[in-house]
Motif scaffolding. Structure first.
Motif, PDB file in Angstrom:
ATOM      1  N   VAL A  66      22.022  34.104  66.571  1.00  0.00           N
ATOM      2  CA  VAL A  66      21.896  36.213  67.167  1.00  0.00           C
ATOM      3  C   VAL A  66      22.035  36.857  66.384  1.00  0.00           C
ATOM      4  O   VAL A  66      22.881  37.360  65.661  1.00  0.00           O
ATOM      5  CB  VAL A  66      23.626  35.607  68.292  1.00  0.00           C
ATOM      6  N   VAL A  67      20.935  37.433  66.044  1.00  0.00           N
ATOM      7  CA  VAL A  67      21.138  38.924  65.545  1.00  0.00           C
ATOM      8  C   VAL A  67      21.867  39.898  65.148  1.00  0.00           C
ATOM      9  O   VAL A  67      22.493  40.509  64.455  1.00  0.00           O
ATOM     10  CB  VAL A  67      19.375  39.176  64.819  1.00  0.00           C
ATOM     11  N   ALA A  68      21.337  40.395  66.755  1.00  0.00           N
ATOM     12  CA  ALA A  68      22.273  41.673  67.357  1.00  0.00           C
ATOM     13  C   ALA A  68      21.857  41.271  69.076  1.00  0.00           C
ATOM     14  O   ALA A  68      21.680  40.844  69.319  1.00  0.00           O
ATOM     15  CB  ALA A  68      21.606  43.011  66.905  1.00  0.00           C
ATOM     16  N   LYS A  69      23.034  41.800  69.332  1.00  0.00           N
ATOM     17  CA  LYS A  69      23.527  41.872  71.535  1.00  0.00           C
ATOM     18  C   LYS A  69      23.325  43.199  71.427  1.00  0.00           C
ATOM     19  O   LYS A  69      23.871  44.536  71.111  1.00  0.00           O
ATOM     20  CB  LYS A  69      25.186  41.589  70.879  1.00  0.00           C
ATOM     21  N   ALA A  70      22.300  43.120  72.898  1.00  0.00           N
ATOM     22  CA  ALA A  70      22.828  44.267  73.188  1.00  0.00           C
ATOM     23  C   ALA A  70      23.190  45.468  73.780  1.00  0.00           C
ATOM     24  O   ALA A  70      24.046  44.824  74.143  1.00  0.00           O
ATOM     25  CB  ALA A  70      20.878  44.564  73.922  1.00  0.00           C
ATOM     26  N   PRO A  71      23.227  46.488  73.458  1.00  0.00           N
ATOM     27  CA  PRO A  71      24.845  46.809  74.639  1.00  0.00           C
ATOM     28  C   PRO A  71      24.364  47.149  75.860  1.00  0.00           C
ATOM     29  O   PRO A  71      23.239  47.065  76.543  1.00  0.00           O
ATOM     30  CB  PRO A  71      24.775  48.901  73.796  1.00  0.00           C
ATOM     31  N   SER A  72      25.164  46.979  76.362  1.00  0.00           N
ATOM     32  CA  SER A  72      25.444  47.600  77.531  1.00  0.00           C
ATOM     33  C   SER A  72      24.722  48.149  78.851  1.00  0.00           C
ATOM     34  O   SER A  72      24.597  49.878  77.893  1.00  0.00           O
ATOM     35  CB  SER A  72      26.992  47.503  78.675  1.00  0.00           C
ATOM     36  N   GLY A  73      23.735  48.266  79.165  1.00  0.00           N
ATOM     37  CA  GLY A  73      22.485  48.725  79.809  1.00  0.00           C
ATOM     38  C   GLY A  73      21.157  49.239  79.054  1.00  0.00           C
ATOM     39  O   GLY A  73      20.952  50.153  79.852  1.00  0.00           O
ATOM     40  N   THR A  74      20.958  48.941  78.535  1.00  0.00           N
ATOM     41  CA  THR A  74      20.147  48.953  77.310  1.00  0.00           C
ATOM     42  C   THR A  74      19.180  47.464  77.190  1.00  0.00           C
ATOM     43  O   THR A  74      19.706  46.028  76.972  1.00  0.00           O
ATOM     44  CB  THR A  74      20.481  49.102  75.950  1.00  0.00           C
ATOM     45  N   THR A  75      18.318  47.500  77.542  1.00  0.00           N
ATOM     46  CA  THR A  75      17.198  46.256  77.329  1.00  0.00           C
ATOM     47  C   THR A  75      16.523  46.395  76.207  1.00  0.00           C
ATOM     48  O   THR A  75      15.166  47.331  75.663  1.00  0.00           O
ATOM     49  CB  THR A  75      15.900  46.531  78.885  1.00  0.00           C
TER      50      THR A  75
ATOM     51  N   ASP B 166      15.595  49.955  75.316  1.00  0.00           N
ATOM     52  CA  ASP B 166      15.103  51.114  76.401  1.00  0.00           C
ATOM     53  C   ASP B 166      16.566  50.570  77.259  1.00  0.00           C
ATOM     54  O   ASP B 166      17.510  50.037  77.770  1.00  0.00           O
ATOM     55  CB  ASP B 166      13.907  50.244  77.648  1.00  0.00           C
ATOM     56  N   ASP B 167      17.011  52.083  77.163  1.00  0.00           N
ATOM     57  CA  ASP B 167      18.637  53.404  77.335  1.00  0.00           C
ATOM     58  C   ASP B 167      17.910  53.414  79.110  1.00  0.00           C
ATOM     59  O   ASP B 167      19.144  54.074  79.312  1.00  0.00           O
ATOM     60  CB  ASP B 167      19.237  53.367  76.651  1.00  0.00           C
ATOM     61  N   LYS B 168      17.566  53.092  79.551  1.00  0.00           N
ATOM     62  CA  LYS B 168      16.726  54.015  81.302  1.00  0.00           C
ATOM     63  C   LYS B 168      16.501  55.427  80.551  1.00  0.00           C
ATOM     64  O   LYS B 168      16.339  55.626  81.683  1.00  0.00           O
ATOM     65  CB  LYS B 168      18.215  53.550  81.551  1.00  0.00           C
ATOM     66  N   LYS B 169      16.836  56.130  79.851  1.00  0.00           N
ATOM     67  CA  LYS B 169      16.375  57.169  79.467  1.00  0.00           C
ATOM     68  C   LYS B 169      15.607  57.975  78.369  1.00  0.00           C
ATOM     69  O   LYS B 169      14.157  58.403  78.644  1.00  0.00           O
ATOM     70  CB  LYS B 169      18.252  57.706  79.084  1.00  0.00           C
ATOM     71  N   ASN B 170      15.760  57.166  77.405  1.00  0.00           N
ATOM     72  CA  ASN B 170      15.137  56.192  76.683  1.00  0.00           C
ATOM     73  C   ASN B 170      13.576  55.409  75.551  1.00  0.00           C
ATOM     74  O   ASN B 170      14.827  54.608  75.768  1.00  0.00           O
ATOM     75  CB  ASN B 170      14.631  57.360  75.369  1.00  0.00           C
ATOM     76  N   LEU B 171      12.749  55.024  75.603  1.00  0.00           N
ATOM     77  CA  LEU B 171      12.167  53.988  74.603  1.00  0.00           C
ATOM     78  C   LEU B 171      12.163  54.505  73.598  1.00  0.00           C
ATOM     79  O   LEU B 171      11.674  55.490  72.814  1.00  0.00           O
ATOM     80  CB  LEU B 171      11.085  53.681  75.458  1.00  0.00           C
ATOM     81  N   ARG B 172      13.191  53.764  72.637  1.00  0.00           N
ATOM     82  CA  ARG B 172      12.690  54.303  70.805  1.00  0.00           C
ATOM     83  C   ARG B 172      12.511  52.584  70.153  1.00  0.00           C
ATOM     84  O   ARG B 172      12.837  51.384  70.828  1.00  0.00           O
ATOM     85  CB  ARG B 172      13.892  54.302  70.639  1.00  0.00           C
ATOM     86  N   LEU B 173      11.189  52.560  69.337  1.00  0.00           N
ATOM     87  CA  LEU B 173      11.484  51.548  68.307  1.00  0.00           C
ATOM     88  C   LEU B 173      12.824  51.660  67.185  1.00  0.00           C
ATOM     89  O   LEU B 173      13.323  53.095  66.544  1.00  0.00           O
ATOM     90  CB  LEU B 173      10.685  51.648  67.449  1.00  0.00           C
ATOM     91  N   MET B 174      13.192  50.440  67.385  1.00  0.00           N
ATOM     92  CA  MET B 174      14.492  49.932  66.387  1.00  0.00           C
ATOM     93  C   MET B 174      14.396  49.165  65.255  1.00  0.00           C
ATOM     94  O   MET B 174      12.719  48.064  65.422  1.00  0.00           O
ATOM     95  CB  MET B 174      15.413  49.281  67.064  1.00  0.00           C
TER      96      MET B 174
END
Length: 358
Positions: free
Chosen positions: A159-168, A194-202
């Motif tokens: 598991v590299v990283a866990k998505a924050p709650s509410g973020t896909t 995708d945090d339901k507000k913005n789409l960003r590249l990470m």
């Protein structure tokens, strides 16, 4: 009118695309996740193995979502749907599986991945599977929405990283750098958040416990590059070149991860993919359906070739082989391939999912 952009690392790669006025932008849902038991199943059955290439079966395919060119379709970013339950039943043999020896793999949101004409049980839900440049590691979004890597048989999962709650999180892609790069050697994953507000590249280093950071794409020699609305990153692995789509303006962009100063829009469309030398494929709406388009990386890069001009259904989610010769893409009833130079598409498997080349 043509838009010219150049992909650079140690040598220049032209990636120039003619933007067609009036073309409708279409973005379909990227994730092939669905309950593996929801599709019609052929009669024959087989038991999968945890070792790649050890079972002669293809998992049953979930029903494919059609890509109707409407305003609603453009709002479905690279956001996976709710996590499907891991199917308890063994997958069953499909009527068609011609992936052996092609390097083509298909993930469909279940624990079973089509690979080399066989099926591999990863032991966990696999979404948006992507391969490291050497083919020795897989990256995917698991059933909990977290970013994982594993060996090609699903073992040694990290598991590299866990998505924050509410973020896909969705659609990871690999960037691997040698010691000669300015920032040194390392393996990284780019993906969409995708945090339901913005789409960003990470971006995140491909190791356990790494902390994802936003990928800055706006510093591009004076060009106006949107920082939000970005999704579907696709890297050609070793060169630092990445393409991605922007949901808001309907354009495909490229980004030079190494220099961080080169980028810009190169085509109207969505769901882009790159070959090692910069040949580009992407999705664009044409004649009422989603078509697969190709743009060369040479002096003929102004050309945009419709690889599916006679499409009567929607074709989406293209992947291109590392040598740039073959394009695989998703249809409603399976995965198809077509030469990059054009030709008649050939159906290679009944499994419906996301194609990727290992």
């Amino acid at each position: 009118m043509s838009a010219h952009a150049r992909l650079r690392r140690s040598s220049a790669i032209a990636l120039v695309s003619a933007v067609t006025a009036g073309s409708a932008f279409l973005l379909t849902a990227c994730d092939p996740s669905a309950d593996g038991g929801s599709a019609a199943r052929p009669a024959a059955s087989a038991t999968p193995s945890r070792t790649a290439g050890s079972a002669a079966a293809t998992p049953s395919a979930p029903a494919a979502a059609t890509a109707t060119p409407s305003a609603a379709a453009t709002t479905a970013a690279a956001t996976p749907s709710a996590a499907p339950a891991q199917p308890s039943a063994q997958p069953v043999a499909a009527a068609l599986n011609l992936t052996k020896g092609t390097g083509l793999t298909i993930s469909n949101g279940t624990r079973y991945v089509v690979m080399d004409g066989k099926v591999v049980d990863f032991g966990t839900v696999v979404r948006d599977l992507a391969w490291s440049p050497d083919g020795k590691r897989a990256a995917f979004v698991d059933g909990n929405g977290n970013l994982e890597t594993s060996d090609p048989d699903g073992s040694h999962r990290t598991v590299v990283a866990k998505a924050p709650s509410g973020t896909t999180w969705s659609h990871p892609t690999w960037q691997v750098f040698g010691a000669d790069e300015p920032h040194g050697a390392g393996a990284y994953l780019l993906f969409t958040a995708d945090d339901k507000k913005n789409l960003r590249l990470m971006s995140v280093e491909a190791k356990a416990g790494a902390g994802p950071e936003a990928l800055q794409v706006g510093d591009s020699e004076g060009a106006q590059i949107p920082e939000t609305g970005n999704q579907w990153p696709y890297s050609n692995g070793l060169s630092g070149m990445t393409v991605y789509a922007n949901k808001d303006d309907g354009q495909v962009y490229f980004h030079d991860v190494v220099s961080r100063t080169n980028g810009g829009a190169v085509a109207e469309g969505s769901q882009p993919a790159l070959a090692d030398e910069g040949a580009l494929v992407f999705v664009r709406s044409a004649k009422g359906h989603s078509h697969i388009f190709a743009s060369p990386a040479d002096e003929n890069a102004d050309q945009q070739i419709d690889l599916t001009p006679d499409a009567t259904v929607d074709y989406t989610e293209p992947a291109i082989s590392h040598d740039g010769r073959t394009v695989a893409f998703r249809g409603p009833d399976g995965i198809y391939t077509v030469p990059f130079t054009g030709g008649k598409p050939e159906k290679v498997t009944d499994t419906v999912g996301l194609p990727a080349y290992r």
